[in-house]
Design a protein around this motif. Sequence first.
Motif, short mmCIF file in Angstrom:
data_model
loop_
_atom_site.label_atom_id
_atom_site.label_comp_id
_atom_site.label_asym_id
_atom_site.label_seq_id
_atom_site.Cartn_x
_atom_site.Cartn_y
_atom_site.Cartn_z
N PRO A 1 -57.36 -16.74 -69.22
CA PRO A 1 -56.76 -16.53 -70.55
C PRO A 1 -57.04 -15.16 -71.15
O PRO A 1 -56.38 -14.78 -72.12
N LYS A 2 -58.00 -14.43 -70.63
CA LYS A 2 -58.34 -13.12 -71.18
C LYS A 2 -57.51 -11.99 -70.58
O LYS A 2 -57.63 -10.85 -71.02
N ARG A 3 -56.73 -12.30 -69.56
CA ARG A 3 -55.94 -11.26 -68.90
C ARG A 3 -54.57 -11.15 -69.57
O ARG A 3 -53.88 -12.15 -69.77
N ALA A 4 -54.19 -9.92 -69.85
CA ALA A 4 -52.87 -9.70 -70.45
C ALA A 4 -51.76 -10.03 -69.47
O ALA A 4 -50.66 -10.46 -69.86
N ALA A 5 -52.03 -9.84 -68.16
CA ALA A 5 -51.01 -10.12 -67.16
C ALA A 5 -50.64 -11.60 -67.13
O ALA A 5 -49.52 -11.95 -66.72
N THR A 6 -51.55 -12.47 -67.54
CA THR A 6 -51.26 -13.90 -67.55
C THR A 6 -50.10 -14.21 -68.48
O THR A 6 -49.14 -14.90 -68.12
N TYR A 7 -50.16 -13.69 -69.69
CA TYR A 7 -49.11 -13.96 -70.67
C TYR A 7 -47.83 -13.20 -70.33
O TYR A 7 -46.73 -13.69 -70.62
N LEU A 8 -47.96 -12.03 -69.73
CA LEU A 8 -46.77 -11.29 -69.31
C LEU A 8 -46.02 -12.05 -68.22
O LEU A 8 -44.78 -12.14 -68.25
N THR A 9 -46.76 -12.62 -67.28
CA THR A 9 -46.13 -13.39 -66.21
C THR A 9 -45.42 -14.62 -66.75
O THR A 9 -44.29 -14.94 -66.35
#
Length: 621
Positions: free
Chosen positions: A14-22
Amino acid sequence: MLGPVFNREASVVPKRAATYLTRGIYLMTLFLLLCTGYLVLDGSRSLVANSDTAKFGGWMFRLLAPLQLVILSALAAVGSASNVAQEKDRRTLLLMLMTRLSGFEIVAGKATATLLSPLTLLVISLPLFLTLPLMGGVSPNQVFAVYLVTLVSVLVSAAMGTVVALWREKTFQSIALTVLALLLLVAGGEIVAAMGSPYSRWATAISAPRAMVAATNSHAGIASLMQTGAGWFVIFGSGLAATVIAIGVKQVRVWNPSREVRLKAPEPETSEEFQRDAAVEAAVRVGENKPFEGPASWKVRQPRHVWDNPILWREVRTWAYGRKILLIRAVFVLIFALIASAVWYQVQSGVAMEPSGRIGRAFPAVTIPVAALGVISLVLVNALAVTSITGERDGLALDLLLVTDLRPREFIFGKLLGVMYAAKELILLPLALIVYLGFAGVMTMENMRYAILAGVGLYVFVTMLGVHSGLNYVSGRTATLASLGTVFFLCVGIAICMTIMVSFRGAFQLQLAPFLVMILGGGAALFAALGWRNPSSAIFTASFALPLITFYAITQFLLQTDHLYVAAALLVGYGFTTAAMMIPALSEFDVSLESDRGDGVSGATKGGPAVVGAATPEPTV
């Protein structure tokens, strides 16, 4: 319950920006596909009647559901295999095995940690799928049945990828064996289905695509899953995933460390003190006063002649990808034999050029198995190319290569030619099938030559794409997913958009606008994947031109015109993209290196040796 391995991943993701971008990109892609289909159909005829709206909802449901199955299953399989393989390459799995973690905590923790991404994507797309029953033609029970089949398929893919990666040592072996094992399940379902209708339920229980078709049937639902065979797939898939995980839990400390991780033989001791102590000990044990002759020296292999290009020599003359690559070749040959048998049957029965499927009159029947074999081959060659670089990086060998006197062209061409040599069976067998179609009269000899030239161009492109991704992405898992995702978009994504246009036949000027939205969106994603680190005008042009060129080539093939235009478009488009990736690598030898390895190298200059003590955030050599 699942242990610290899963807990760490669950707290970090949840701390990775790529998670929400994906998540946003995935949901937006499905929504744009739905909007594209609506605009295309509404442009050809008005959606005033309820029957038209119901037909549209049912058709889009049958398009998006299999697409989601393929995407999430592939993400789970490749993601789990590359995740564990990266742990092995960096030698962190051995440290994990030295702790008090149980086998279940390691295996189940890695598998469930990989499932976080695909299962999250599955959940966030549920509201979009639940809008389709509002149009009619689809019931909510069908949506939940499809989601149940997709969930089980994702679980099987993640379990297979995790356990295979724990079994094998090389990254390419893990990815390739995982993909081929899942394809064998699909092929097994087709073989069982060919035995006759009494075995159709067994075929559905084995094959995820057949279970998906059964779940999307208009008469299917949760209550009737067992009748259609999809319920048997849920039971069989759940049992298979549990069995595979159980095998991994039992064997994880047996397989690791593997025999390929060998300790270096120690240097023979020759000091006088050692000889005196050893002689006294030998005299005491044996009881005889014999002189000590000293330790026997280790046998040394005779040196072998190395070519002028040592990179190419290692790729060709050594087991650079492990001895188990023979198993991968054998499994691919088996899949080729099954597909070739299907093609031979179609040719002998005279149905090779007959329409097939919903997009009937556009694609001949023989196109489907040949295209499937080609996509499988391209994916495996691309995976081999990207892992040839990421394996060197994760094993800390790439840093050593960059400080030697190797020239850029020796490294790049050595990797390219070496990968194509190691994957020679994966390349030659699909081309041999095209040659057979030419001599069998299914296609003209001229079109056969064009198809072979286009195929060779595609193989060179996917090989260079893998090398480019491996050099530009620090994380091996990110490089693998970006490279394979690009191949998937170019091979499958554009074909799906073409399916929408062909199925909803109408005025081309009304279809082109929504289709261009998907093409331009794909071009932007392609530019982000290829040029996110070092963007250039050539990469920018290639990223937006390549989807259009692929669209043009597919259109010309559908129109059954002169295939020279198809081959020329593919060779020009993919050749230009290959050159756009190759020229910077040859001229600047630009390689992304990690800045937190603690090896004293935190920066470098392009085209030169590493600079110690530099303070650039993303060092290059």
